[in-house]
Design a protein around this motif. Sequence first.
Motif, PDB file in Angstrom:
ATOM      1  N   HIS A  29      52.860 -23.246  17.165  1.00 37.71           N
ATOM      2  CA  HIS A  29      52.703 -24.167  16.035  1.00 37.71           C
ATOM      3  C   HIS A  29      53.606 -25.388  16.218  1.00 37.71           C
ATOM      4  O   HIS A  29      53.179 -26.533  15.991  1.00 37.71           O
ATOM      5  N   ALA A  30      54.852 -25.148  16.637  1.00 36.31           N
ATOM      6  CA  ALA A  30      55.788 -26.243  16.837  1.00 36.31           C
ATOM      7  C   ALA A  30      55.300 -27.184  17.939  1.00 36.31           C
ATOM      8  O   ALA A  30      55.374 -28.413  17.810  1.00 36.31           O
ATOM      9  N   TYR A  31      54.812 -26.605  19.020  1.00 35.59           N
ATOM     10  CA  TYR A  31      54.280 -27.388  20.138  1.00 35.59           C
ATOM     11  C   TYR A  31      53.120 -28.267  19.673  1.00 35.59           C
ATOM     12  O   TYR A  31      53.052 -29.465  19.997  1.00 35.59           O
ATOM     13  N   THR A  32      52.219 -27.683  18.910  1.00 33.47           N
ATOM     14  CA  THR A  32      51.050 -28.421  18.421  1.00 33.47           C
ATOM     15  C   THR A  32      51.465 -29.567  17.503  1.00 33.47           C
ATOM     16  O   THR A  32      50.948 -30.691  17.605  1.00 33.47           O
ATOM     17  N   LYS A  33      52.415 -29.294  16.587  1.00 31.44           N
ATOM     18  CA  LYS A  33      52.888 -30.329  15.663  1.00 31.44           C
ATOM     19  C   LYS A  33      53.611 -31.447  16.417  1.00 31.44           C
ATOM     20  O   LYS A  33      53.491 -32.623  16.058  1.00 31.44           O
ATOM     21  N   ALA A  34      54.380 -31.077  17.442  1.00 28.87           N
ATOM     22  CA  ALA A  34      55.106 -32.076  18.226  1.00 28.87           C
ATOM     23  C   ALA A  34      54.139 -32.988  18.972  1.00 28.87           C
ATOM     24  O   ALA A  34      54.321 -34.211  19.027  1.00 28.87           O
ATOM     25  N   MET A  35      53.088 -32.400  19.549  1.00 24.46           N
ATOM     26  CA  MET A  35      52.089 -33.196  20.249  1.00 24.46           C
ATOM     27  C   MET A  35      51.354 -34.121  19.276  1.00 24.46           C
ATOM     28  O   MET A  35      51.083 -35.285  19.596  1.00 24.46           O
ATOM     29  N   ALA A  36      51.058 -33.613  18.098  1.00 23.26           N
ATOM     30  CA  ALA A  36      50.385 -34.436  17.089  1.00 23.26           C
ATOM     31  C   ALA A  36      51.284 -35.597  16.664  1.00 23.26           C
ATOM     32  O   ALA A  36      50.816 -36.728  16.467  1.00 23.26           O
ATOM     33  N   PHE A  37      52.578 -35.322  16.528  1.00 23.21           N
ATOM     34  CA  PHE A  37      53.521 -36.372  16.170  1.00 23.21           C
ATOM     35  C   PHE A  37      53.498 -37.481  17.223  1.00 23.21           C
ATOM     36  O   PHE A  37      53.432 -38.671  16.893  1.00 23.21           O
ATOM     37  N   CYS A  38      53.558 -37.099  18.501  1.00 24.26           N
ATOM     38  CA  CYS A  38      53.566 -38.081  19.584  1.00 24.26           C
ATOM     39  C   CYS A  38      52.284 -38.926  19.584  1.00 24.26           C
ATOM     40  O   CYS A  38      52.314 -40.121  19.882  1.00 24.26           O
ATOM     41  N   ALA A  39      51.170 -38.302  19.256  1.00 21.63           N
ATOM     42  CA  ALA A  39      49.894 -39.011  19.262  1.00 21.63           C
ATOM     43  C   ALA A  39      49.768 -39.978  18.088  1.00 21.63           C
ATOM     44  O   ALA A  39      49.092 -41.008  18.200  1.00 21.63           O
ATOM     45  N   GLU A  40      50.437 -39.664  16.984  1.00 21.73           N
ATOM     46  CA  GLU A  40      50.228 -40.429  15.754  1.00 21.73           C
ATOM     47  C   GLU A  40      51.390 -41.326  15.366  1.00 21.73           C
ATOM     48  O   GLU A  40      51.241 -42.203  14.516  1.00 21.73           O
ATOM     49  N   VAL A  41      52.573 -41.129  15.981  1.00 22.16           N
ATOM     50  CA  VAL A  41      53.762 -41.844  15.523  1.00 22.16           C
ATOM     51  C   VAL A  41      53.592 -43.357  15.665  1.00 22.16           C
ATOM     52  O   VAL A  41      53.068 -43.859  16.652  1.00 22.16           O
ATOM     53  N   LYS A  42      54.040 -44.057  14.641  1.00 23.75           N
ATOM     54  CA  LYS A  42      53.955 -45.513  14.636  1.00 23.75           C
ATOM     55  C   LYS A  42      55.125 -46.045  13.810  1.00 23.75           C
ATOM     56  O   LYS A  42      55.043 -46.129  12.589  1.00 23.75           O
ATOM     57  N   PRO A  43      56.237 -46.379  14.469  1.00 23.46           N
ATOM     58  CA  PRO A  43      57.380 -46.930  13.734  1.00 23.46           C
ATOM     59  C   PRO A  43      56.963 -48.143  12.896  1.00 23.46           C
ATOM     60  O   PRO A  43      56.267 -49.037  13.374  1.00 23.46           O
ATOM     61  N   GLY A  44      57.369 -48.124  11.634  1.00 26.20           N
ATOM     62  CA  GLY A  44      56.959 -49.166  10.711  1.00 26.20           C
ATOM     63  C   GLY A  44      55.672 -48.842   9.991  1.00 26.20           C
ATOM     64  O   GLY A  44      55.233 -49.600   9.121  1.00 26.20           O
ATOM     65  N   GLY A  45      55.049 -47.693  10.357  1.00 28.24           N
ATOM     66  CA  GLY A  45      53.805 -47.277   9.707  1.00 28.24           C
ATOM     67  C   GLY A  45      54.078 -46.462   8.467  1.00 28.24           C
ATOM     68  O   GLY A  45      54.433 -46.994   7.413  1.00 28.24           O
ATOM     69  N   ASP A  46      53.958 -45.114   8.603  1.00 24.64           N
ATOM     70  CA  ASP A  46      54.226 -44.279   7.426  1.00 24.64           C
ATOM     71  C   ASP A  46      55.607 -43.635   7.474  1.00 24.64           C
ATOM     72  O   ASP A  46      56.044 -43.039   6.488  1.00 24.64           O
ATOM     73  N   GLY A  47      56.293 -43.731   8.617  1.00 27.81           N
ATOM     74  CA  GLY A  47      57.655 -43.210   8.708  1.00 27.81           C
ATOM     75  C   GLY A  47      57.768 -41.702   8.749  1.00 27.81           C
ATOM     76  O   GLY A  47      58.867 -41.156   8.600  1.00 27.81           O
ATOM     77  N   ARG A  48      56.676 -41.010   8.981  1.00 33.49           N
ATOM     78  CA  ARG A  48      56.722 -39.552   8.952  1.00 33.49           C
ATOM     79  C   ARG A  48      57.347 -38.993  10.226  1.00 33.49           C
ATOM     80  O   ARG A  48      57.112 -39.479  11.326  1.00 33.49           O
ATOM     81  N   GLY A  49      58.180 -37.925  10.027  1.00 36.00           N
ATOM     82  CA  GLY A  49      58.851 -37.285  11.132  1.00 36.00           C
ATOM     83  C   GLY A  49      58.719 -35.776  11.068  1.00 36.00           C
ATOM     84  O   GLY A  49      57.789 -35.248  10.454  1.00 36.00           O
ATOM     85  N   LEU A  50      59.666 -35.076  11.685  1.00 37.13           N
ATOM     86  CA  LEU A  50      59.650 -33.621  11.748  1.00 37.13           C
ATOM     87  C   LEU A  50      61.023 -33.065  11.387  1.00 37.13           C
ATOM     88  O   LEU A  50      62.048 -33.667  11.711  1.00 37.13           O
ATOM     89  N   TYR A  51      61.021 -31.916  10.731  1.00 37.24           N
ATOM     90  CA  TYR A  51      62.251 -31.151  10.511  1.00 37.24           C
ATOM     91  C   TYR A  51      62.032 -29.792  11.158  1.00 37.24           C
ATOM     92  O   TYR A  51      61.267 -28.956  10.661  1.00 37.24           O
ATOM     93  N   ILE A  52      62.687 -29.584  12.320  1.00 38.06           N
ATOM     94  CA  ILE A  52      62.479 -28.375  13.120  1.00 38.06           C
ATOM     95  C   ILE A  52      63.689 -27.468  12.950  1.00 38.06           C
ATOM     96  O   ILE A  52      64.808 -27.848  13.318  1.00 38.06           O
ATOM     97  N   HIS A  53      63.490 -26.288  12.389  1.00 35.93           N
ATOM     98  CA  HIS A  53      64.627 -25.395  12.168  1.00 35.93           C
ATOM     99  C   HIS A  53      64.325 -24.005  12.733  1.00 35.93           C
ATOM    100  O   HIS A  53      63.176 -23.593  12.889  1.00 35.93           O
ATOM    101  N   GLY A  54      65.389 -23.300  13.044  1.00 29.39           N
ATOM    102  CA  GLY A  54      65.257 -21.956  13.587  1.00 29.39           C
ATOM    103  C   GLY A  54      66.582 -21.508  14.180  1.00 29.39           C
ATOM    104  O   GLY A  54      67.535 -22.286  14.279  1.00 29.39           O
ATOM    105  N   PRO A  55      66.679 -20.257  14.587  1.00 32.10           N
ATOM    106  CA  PRO A  55      67.936 -19.729  15.123  1.00 32.10           C
ATOM    107  C   PRO A  55      68.273 -20.315  16.491  1.00 32.10           C
ATOM    108  O   PRO A  55      67.485 -21.058  17.081  1.00 32.10           O
ATOM    109  N   PHE A  56      69.451 -19.962  16.995  1.00 30.97           N
ATOM    110  CA  PHE A  56      69.899 -20.442  18.302  1.00 30.97           C
ATOM    111  C   PHE A  56      68.925 -20.025  19.404  1.00 30.97           C
ATOM    112  O   PHE A  56      68.406 -18.913  19.403  1.00 30.97           O
ATOM    113  N   GLY A  57      68.706 -20.936  20.349  1.00 31.20           N
ATOM    114  CA  GLY A  57      68.033 -20.575  21.575  1.00 31.20           C
ATOM    115  C   GLY A  57      66.525 -20.460  21.540  1.00 31.20           C
ATOM    116  O   GLY A  57      65.925 -19.977  22.511  1.00 31.20           O
TER     117      GLY A  57
END
Length: 313
Positions: A141-169
């Motif tokens: 799921h994280a991989y898919t969301k990260a790839m989608a972010f890269c495909a859609e990111v546009k600085p100055g557009g909607d400003g949407r990012g990611l908050y990735i959380h989880g344990p060490f490692g």
Amino acid sequence: MDSINQSLSQFSKGGFNERFEKIKKETMQDDRIRSFIAGNPELSEKQIENGVNEFYQYKKQWENCDHCPGLANCPNLIQGYQPKLSLYRNEIHLEYYPCSLKKKDEERKRQASFVQSLYIPKEMTQVSFEDFHEDHPSRMHAYTKAMAFCAEVKPGGDGRGLYIHGPFGVGKTFLVGAIANYLADEEMSTMIVYAPDFFRELKNGISDGSYQGKMDLVKQAPVLILDDIGAETMSNWIRDDILGAILQFRMMEKLPTIFTSNFDLHELEIHLSSTQRGGVERVDQLKAKRILERIKHLNDVIDMKGENKREKS
């Protein structure tokens, strides 16, 4: 880079002319060279003939680029630079421009010379999405969301990012390294900051006069990655004057921010509410909630789980 004559020096004199004509024919059949000639119909046969050596060097260096061995092993005439054919005073010349790897390396050096906390482990500088192994549903799921972010990111557009959380490692930093490298290849400036070191460095910057410049550099990054947020020792100053100011600016300018953290959002709110003064006061809770609302509003939350990769290595 050898000239066409140097490349032929290994052959006996008797076979020189035949070999020269063969190399010349192969050179002039190169698609990039044919495109250059077609785009400059004013070129005479004499000019083309006089430019054979430049065409040969151009072809050989682009073959190196097409099978790039990496910046450190670049065999081109000027390491990290790609040739471009041009006309100067009616003669064919080669000009050189930095390739994407060279530009990425120079940008990292420029940033690192200014903000030392931009350190990225060496193995992260070349990591890509192809190196990511989806051996857990949440990692997929994280991989898919990260790839989608890269495909859609546009600085100055909607400003949407990611908050990735989880344990060490579980691969959070690995994933954002892949994001940063992907965007760098797309020539989109991305800054990775290890949050605890950056906050300490800003504090030192007050005394040496570098505070505002470093703060502005991070605030204005087209894509900002704050790695390991929550690992710092929290204070009112870090929460309100640093993190709050950065997020406020980036929200107003619609610049995307990516976070990695060991804390989920609820745990991060508790962390932001607890300062060195001890205890949790109402005003701290309100300020922490304000920051959390900004993060929730502008970031897709990704919960990464799985085995600790560091323990297995």
